[in-house]
Design a protein around this motif. Structure first.
Motif, PDB file in Angstrom:
ATOM      1  N   GLY A 176       0.810  -1.215   0.000  1.00 12.00           N
ATOM      2  CA  GLY A 176       0.000   0.000   0.000  1.00 12.00           C
ATOM      3  C   GLY A 176       0.840   1.261   0.000  1.00 12.00           C
ATOM      4  N   PHE A 177       0.159   2.380  -0.094  1.00 13.15           N
ATOM      5  CA  PHE A 177       0.818   3.684  -0.127  1.00 13.15           C
ATOM      6  C   PHE A 177       0.815   4.307   1.267  1.00 13.15           C
ATOM      7  N   VAL A 178       1.977   4.793   1.683  1.00 11.89           N
ATOM      8  CA  VAL A 178       2.114   5.380   3.017  1.00 11.89           C
ATOM      9  C   VAL A 178       1.367   6.714   3.082  1.00 11.89           C
ATOM     10  N   ILE A 179       0.602   6.889   4.152  1.00 11.14           N
ATOM     11  CA  ILE A 179      -0.103   8.170   4.370  1.00 11.14           C
ATOM     12  C   ILE A 179       0.673   9.018   5.360  1.00 11.14           C
ATOM     13  N   ASP A 180       0.799   8.516   6.586  1.00 18.68           N
ATOM     14  CA  ASP A 180       1.583   9.210   7.615  1.00 18.68           C
ATOM     15  C   ASP A 180       2.799   8.359   7.956  1.00 18.68           C
ATOM     16  N   GLU A 181       3.952   8.941   7.896  1.00 18.88           N
ATOM     17  CA  GLU A 181       5.182   8.229   8.228  1.00 18.88           C
ATOM     18  C   GLU A 181       5.219   7.906   9.719  1.00 18.88           C
ATOM     19  N   VAL A 182       5.767   6.733  10.048  1.00 19.68           N
ATOM     20  CA  VAL A 182       5.942   6.373  11.450  1.00 19.68           C
ATOM     21  C   VAL A 182       6.864   7.389  12.108  1.00 19.68           C
ATOM     22  N   GLY A 183       6.464   7.887  13.269  1.00 20.01           N
ATOM     23  CA  GLY A 183       7.260   8.900  13.956  1.00 20.01           C
ATOM     24  C   GLY A 183       6.785  10.304  13.644  1.00 20.01           C
ATOM     25  N   SER A 184       5.941  10.447  12.623  1.00 20.66           N
ATOM     26  CA  SER A 184       5.391  11.760  12.299  1.00 20.66           C
ATOM     27  C   SER A 184       4.096  11.965  13.069  1.00 20.66           C
ATOM     28  N   MET A 185       3.594  13.179  13.030  1.00 19.73           N
ATOM     29  CA  MET A 185       2.357  13.486  13.719  1.00 19.73           C
ATOM     30  C   MET A 185       1.223  13.637  12.713  1.00 19.73           C
ATOM     31  N   PRO A 186       0.090  12.959  12.937  1.00 19.96           N
ATOM     32  CA  PRO A 186      -1.050  13.124  12.032  1.00 19.96           C
ATOM     33  C   PRO A 186      -1.442  14.594  11.930  1.00 19.96           C
ATOM     34  N   GLN A 187      -1.756  15.025  10.714  1.00 17.99           N
ATOM     35  CA  GLN A 187      -2.129  16.423  10.509  1.00 17.99           C
ATOM     36  C   GLN A 187      -3.277  16.851  11.418  1.00 17.99           C
ATOM     37  N   ALA A 188      -4.225  15.929  11.648  1.00 13.84           N
ATOM     38  CA  ALA A 188      -5.409  16.276  12.434  1.00 13.84           C
ATOM     39  C   ALA A 188      -5.081  16.648  13.868  1.00 13.84           C
ATOM     40  N   TYR A 189      -3.897  16.252  14.360  1.00 11.96           N
ATOM     41  CA  TYR A 189      -3.553  16.533  15.756  1.00 11.96           C
ATOM     42  C   TYR A 189      -2.540  17.651  15.905  1.00 11.96           C
ATOM     43  N   LEU A 190      -2.067  18.170  14.772  1.00 12.41           N
ATOM     44  CA  LEU A 190      -1.116  19.268  14.861  1.00 12.41           C
ATOM     45  C   LEU A 190      -1.801  20.547  15.310  1.00 12.41           C
ATOM     46  N   ARG A 191      -3.058  20.738  14.861  1.00 12.56           N
ATOM     47  CA  ARG A 191      -3.836  21.913  15.241  1.00 12.56           C
ATOM     48  C   ARG A 191      -3.067  23.209  14.990  1.00 12.56           C
ATOM     49  N   GLY A 192      -2.267  23.211  13.942  1.00 14.95           N
ATOM     50  CA  GLY A 192      -1.552  24.423  13.587  1.00 14.95           C
ATOM     51  C   GLY A 192      -0.279  24.644  14.377  1.00 14.95           C
ATOM     52  N   GLY A 193       0.106  23.725  15.248  1.00 19.59           N
ATOM     53  CA  GLY A 193       1.308  23.901  16.057  1.00 19.59           C
ATOM     54  C   GLY A 193       2.113  22.622  16.132  1.00 19.59           C
ATOM     55  N   GLU A 194       3.116  22.613  16.986  1.00 13.61           N
ATOM     56  CA  GLU A 194       3.970  21.447  17.142  1.00 13.61           C
ATOM     57  C   GLU A 194       3.290  20.406  18.038  1.00 13.61           C
ATOM     58  N   PRO A 195       3.504  19.137  17.762  1.00 10.68           N
ATOM     59  CA  PRO A 195       2.913  18.100  18.625  1.00 10.68           C
ATOM     60  C   PRO A 195       3.530  18.171  20.025  1.00 10.68           C
ATOM     61  N   ASN A 196       2.715  17.919  21.041  1.00  4.61           N
ATOM     62  CA  ASN A 196       3.251  17.970  22.401  1.00  4.61           C
ATOM     63  C   ASN A 196       4.005  16.681  22.730  1.00  4.61           C
ATOM     64  N   GLU A 197       4.682  16.686  23.868  1.00  5.99           N
ATOM     65  CA  GLU A 197       5.516  15.547  24.259  1.00  5.99           C
ATOM     66  C   GLU A 197       4.683  14.280  24.450  1.00  5.99           C
ATOM     67  N   PHE A 198       3.473  14.440  24.986  1.00  3.24           N
ATOM     68  CA  PHE A 198       2.611  13.281  25.227  1.00  3.24           C
ATOM     69  C   PHE A 198       2.277  12.581  23.913  1.00  3.24           C
ATOM     70  N   GLU A 199       1.887  13.351  22.902  1.00  2.61           N
ATOM     71  CA  GLU A 199       1.540  12.772  21.605  1.00  2.61           C
ATOM     72  C   GLU A 199       2.753  12.137  20.937  1.00  2.61           C
ATOM     73  N   GLN A 200       3.898  12.792  21.052  1.00  2.00           N
ATOM     74  CA  GLN A 200       5.114  12.236  20.466  1.00  2.00           C
ATOM     75  C   GLN A 200       5.452  10.887  21.099  1.00  2.00           C
ATOM     76  N   GLU A 201       5.283  10.812  22.430  1.00  2.00           N
ATOM     77  CA  GLU A 201       5.588   9.558  23.127  1.00  2.00           C
ATOM     78  C   GLU A 201       4.610   8.456  22.720  1.00  2.00           C
ATOM     79  N   ILE A 202       3.345   8.823  22.541  1.00  4.58           N
ATOM     80  CA  ILE A 202       2.327   7.843  22.152  1.00  4.58           C
ATOM     81  C   ILE A 202       2.727   7.131  20.867  1.00  4.58           C
ATOM     82  N   TRP A 203       3.104   7.889  19.849  1.00  5.55           N
ATOM     83  CA  TRP A 203       3.396   7.283  18.548  1.00  5.55           C
ATOM     84  C   TRP A 203       4.774   6.640  18.490  1.00  5.55           C
ATOM     85  N   SER A 204       5.728   7.213  19.206  1.00  2.00           N
ATOM     86  CA  SER A 204       7.078   6.640  19.169  1.00  2.00           C
ATOM     87  C   SER A 204       7.139   5.299  19.916  1.00  2.00           C
ATOM     88  N   LYS A 205       6.223   5.108  20.891  1.00  2.00           N
ATOM     89  CA  LYS A 205       6.207   3.865  21.671  1.00  2.00           C
ATOM     90  C   LYS A 205       4.907   3.079  21.440  1.00  2.00           C
TER      91      LYS A 205
END
Length: 265
Positions: A176-205
């Motif tokens: 299949g075709f990649v939509i969101d790269e692993v380790g990246s933040m989904p656009q829907a959760y950026l809310r126009g700013g940088e992802p917070n530490e909690f969200e980064q930890e969620i996806w990285s782990k």
């Protein structure tokens, strides 16, 4: 006659005295009966007043209890509403469907656009051509404990999704075709700013949380797993992908065709 008169006088005196004693006795008895009746009525009145006071207290307590029950019901209704809140995450538009010359299959070209919590397009749309007319969207989903959703917790008030890839029914997920790269933040959760530490930890782990219930519980995570939604598409149609605050994903067609959105290419 003198002695007889004295005797009669003595008798009369004795009779009067006896009568007076009887009258006094009768009056005394009547007075006692009257007092006893009054005392009984007084006791009944006191008992009635006490019962009324008790009833008043019970009514007041019942009013407080009813008010508390009403508050509890309101909180429960609010919590249930929060659990059922759906958030629009993405739009899938079917731009075209063409038959493949080498087989009886069709090729489906779709445009995938992530959406803000308000349903507005964010980020750059991505166009993919997949094999077949059944489109699969593979995702990572993190679901939090209901208590965080019910209380509209800032970080854990809704489930989270990372779009992984899109593929057709005649393709394997790895093709299949990649939509969101692993380790990246989904656009829907950026809310126009940088992802917070909690969200980064969620996806990285993510897979650590998926395989370690104790570690997941420390973050209030109820479940972390892959989840795919699919739909047999039709050319010219647009589909919305939504995420329930307490649960998973759903996909359904919009009422407007792609042409009406003015986005067909």
């Amino acid at each position: 006659m003198g002695r007889v008169g004295e005797t009669i006088h003595t008798i009369n005196t004795t009779v009067r005295t006896f009568l007076m004693v009887c009258v006094a006795g009768i009056l005394g008895s009547a007075g006692y009966v009257t007092y006893d009746m009054f005392d009984a009525e007084r006791r009944k009145l006191a008992e009635t007043e006490s019962a009324l006071a008790t009833a008043q207290v019970e009514l007041e307590n019942a009013g407080v209890e009813i008010a508390e029950q009403a508050k509890t019901i309101t909180r429960m209704e609010t919590a249930l509403q929060l659990l059922k809140v759906d958030q629009r995450l993405a739009r899938l538009e079917v731009l075209s469907q063409q038959p493949q010359l080498a087989s009886e299959m069709v090729s489906t070209t779709v445009r995938f656009t992530e959406l803000s919590p308000e349903g507005n397009p964010i980020g750059k749309p991505k166009v993919f051509t997949i094999d077949g007319d059944v489109v699969y969207i593979d995702n990572w989903v993190v679901k939090f404990e209901d208590k965080f959703v019910e209380s509209a917790d800032i970080a854990r008030g809704t489930s989270l999704t990372l779009f992984r890839r899109v593929f057709g029914e005649h393709q394997t997920p790895s093709d299949g075709f990649v939509i969101d790269e692993v380790g990246s933040m989904p656009q829907a959760y950026l809310r126009g700013g940088e992802p917070n530490e909690f969200e980064q930890e969620i996806w990285s782990k993510f897979w650590q949380f998926a395989n370690d219930r104790k570690l997941a519980a420390e973050k209030g995570i109820r479940a972390a797993h892959g989840e795919a939604v699919s739909v047999k598409t039709e050319a010219g149609k647009s589909y919305l992908i939504e995420l329930r605050a307490s649960g998973g994903l759903s996909i359904y067609p919009e009422d407007r065709p792609v042409d009406a959105l003015g986005e067909k290419s």
